[in-house]
Design a protein around this motif. Structure first.
Motif, PDB file in Angstrom:
ATOM      1  N   TYR A  22       0.708  -1.077  -0.281  1.00  0.00           N
ATOM      2  CA  TYR A  22      -0.121  -0.310  -0.014  1.00  0.00           C
ATOM      3  C   TYR A  22       1.408   1.191   0.190  1.00  0.00           C
ATOM      4  CZ  TYR A  22      -3.328  -3.624   1.889  1.00  0.00           C
ATOM      5  OH  TYR A  22      -3.864  -4.062   1.437  1.00  0.00           O
ATOM      6  N   LEU A  23       0.296   2.592  -0.781  1.00  0.00           N
ATOM      7  CA  LEU A  23       1.008   3.664  -0.442  1.00  0.00           C
ATOM      8  C   LEU A  23      -0.153   4.687  -0.286  1.00  0.00           C
ATOM      9  CD1 LEU A  23       3.545   5.552  -0.641  1.00  0.00           C
ATOM     10  CD2 LEU A  23       2.939   5.808  -2.702  1.00  0.00           C
ATOM     11  N   GLN A  24       0.183   4.632   1.165  1.00  0.00           N
ATOM     12  CA  GLN A  24      -1.282   6.334   1.803  1.00  0.00           C
ATOM     13  C   GLN A  24       0.127   7.666   1.114  1.00  0.00           C
ATOM     14  OE1 GLN A  24      -3.735   5.835   3.165  1.00  0.00           O
ATOM     15  NE2 GLN A  24      -4.215   8.053   3.140  1.00  0.00           N
ATOM     16  N   MET A  25      -1.522   8.115   0.908  1.00  0.00           N
ATOM     17  CA  MET A  25      -0.307   9.438   0.148  1.00  0.00           C
ATOM     18  C   MET A  25      -1.306  10.385   0.615  1.00  0.00           C
ATOM     19  SD  MET A  25       0.635   9.113  -3.369  1.00  0.00           S
ATOM     20  CE  MET A  25      -0.881   8.476  -4.161  1.00  0.00           C
ATOM     21  N   ASN A  26      -0.481  11.608   2.034  1.00  0.00           N
ATOM     22  CA  ASN A  26      -1.061  12.482   2.432  1.00  0.00           C
ATOM     23  C   ASN A  26      -0.745  13.574   2.099  1.00  0.00           C
ATOM     24  OD1 ASN A  26      -2.838  10.671   4.242  1.00  0.00           O
ATOM     25  ND2 ASN A  26      -1.669  10.611   5.401  1.00  0.00           N
TER      26      ASN A  26
END
Length: 123
Positions: free
Chosen positions: A79-83
């Motif tokens: 996963y890549l959580q991008m904030n």
């Protein structure tokens, strides 16, 4: 046949968030490293973040503190959580995996790519 299937991405406003997912399937013996690359128009593909089998992570400086890479070993998924997304994060994002596979009775390490997904940051 081994393949990486991505999901997620889309259009988001600045300071918004998105999450990318990538699942590896097929005759996989083990996963050494999984990661995310991106390619903006007119630019070279660059590594954004990766995570190895031990859980160690690596990030490009421009996303440190904003993006988080994680993996679910049981699901062969990264996963890549991008904030706090910024205009400069706009690119096609590609999942990448270095996998150990069994083919023809022999083990070998091979590099695989996902199909790519567009992330657009725009107001």
């Amino acid at each position: 046949q081994v393949q990486l299937v991505q999901s997620g991405g889309g259009l988001v406003q600045p300071e918004g968030s998105l999450r990318l997912s990538c699942t590896a399937s097929g005759s996989i013996f083990s996963i050494r490293t999984m990661g995310w690359y991106r390619q903006a128009p007119g630019k070279q593909r660059e590594l954004v973040a990766d995570i190895n089998s031990g859980g160690s992570t690596n990030y490009i400086d421009s996303v440190k503190g904003r993006f988080t890479i994680s993996r679910d070993g049981a699901k062969n998924t990264v996963y890549l959580q991008m904030n706090s997304l910024q205009f400069e994060d706009t690119a096609v994002y590609y999942c990448n995996a270095l996998l150990e596979i069994l083919s023809g009775g022999l083990f070998s390490s091979r590099n695989y790519w996902g199909q790519g997904t567009q992330v657009t940051v725009s107001s």
